[in-house]
Design a protein around this motif. Sequence first.
Motif, short mmCIF file in Angstrom:
data_model
loop_
_atom_site.label_atom_id
_atom_site.label_comp_id
_atom_site.label_asym_id
_atom_site.label_seq_id
_atom_site.Cartn_x
_atom_site.Cartn_y
_atom_site.Cartn_z
N LEU A 115 0.83 -1.19 0.00
CA LEU A 115 0.00 0.00 0.00
C LEU A 115 0.87 1.25 0.00
O LEU A 115 1.88 1.31 0.71
CB LEU A 115 -0.88 0.00 1.25
CG LEU A 115 -2.02 0.99 1.33
CD1 LEU A 115 -3.12 0.60 0.36
CD2 LEU A 115 -2.58 1.03 2.77
N VAL A 119 -1.45 6.48 1.78
CA VAL A 119 -2.80 5.92 1.92
C VAL A 119 -2.97 5.33 3.31
O VAL A 119 -4.03 5.44 3.92
CB VAL A 119 -3.05 4.86 0.83
CG1 VAL A 119 -4.42 4.22 1.01
CG2 VAL A 119 -2.94 5.48 -0.54
N VAL A 122 -3.78 8.16 5.58
CA VAL A 122 -5.18 8.58 5.45
C VAL A 122 -6.10 7.60 6.17
O VAL A 122 -7.06 7.99 6.85
CB VAL A 122 -5.56 8.70 3.96
CG1 VAL A 122 -7.05 8.96 3.81
CG2 VAL A 122 -4.75 9.80 3.29
N ALA A 123 -5.78 6.30 6.05
CA ALA A 123 -6.59 5.28 6.73
C ALA A 123 -6.49 5.42 8.25
O ALA A 123 -7.49 5.27 8.96
CB ALA A 123 -6.13 3.88 6.29
N THR A 227 1.43 12.17 6.96
CA THR A 227 -0.01 12.32 6.80
C THR A 227 -0.74 12.24 8.13
O THR A 227 -1.66 13.03 8.39
CB THR A 227 -0.56 11.23 5.86
OG1 THR A 227 0.17 11.26 4.63
CG2 THR A 227 -2.03 11.45 5.57
#
Length: 284
Positions: A115, A119, A122-123, A227
């Motif tokens: 992944l 991402v 963000v998850a 992030t």
Amino acid sequence: MVETGVARSPGPRPVGTARRPRERTSVGLALLAGTGLVFVVAPFVALLLGAPWGRLLGLAVSGPALEALWLSLRTATAATALCLVLGVPLAWALARTTLPCRGVVRSVVTVPMVLPPVVGGVALLALLGRRGLVGRHLDAWLGVSIPFTTGAVVIAEAFVAMPFLVLSVDGALRSADVSLERAAATLGASRWYVFRRVTLPLVGPGVVAGAVLCFARAMGEFGATVTFAGSLPGVTRTMPLAIYLAMESDPELAVALSLVLIVTSVAVLVALRSRWLRPSGGPS
């Protein structure tokens, strides 16, 4: 004594001393292997040649550099400990139990390896952010906000690094000789005793190898960290984030920080490999 002309076969080679016969390498294969080696080594050579050796020591021991390095070491160590606490039982469940849909679970566990890290960040925000699935309840009930804290760095690093530990321990458990554990159980040993004195020594190298890979991956984590945790000096700005920011204002500082991170990672790998990861029966 009469010679029979029949060669006497040598005795069995001791376990761990057998060596595979060396094969002659074709020219094409040698060229491809050499190209692959150059592909891996050339960027590091370029980094060494372009390093500001006159300022390197001063840049490497500057306040921001040491602050980022110390934060990276602390968070990577904490992330590795978290992965050991959660990942070893998960690997055990995958390797030794009749867990339903083990293939699906094993695939899900490996998702963070492929992944994009951003991402993953963000998850994690969707789960633990102030408006996240769990984070909003933590904020409302306990007044706890995880994002943009040092704890968020540890969680982000553990999220992307845990698959390396789980797969390593899972493989070690599946390849371990279970007859030794059964023999110990037959002699009356408890499950905890069997695990501590038989299973753990058998899979110990796999656990250490997974922990080393986990630590190295955590040290280099960038996308999920920036992030989910941001880039606050002294709080969430780890070495990869410091290097990225330095590229915009002081490329020489970025090179110096990169060399510090490389030396630190290589030193950990070499030190642990010489103690734990060397194959038995010969040099690595």
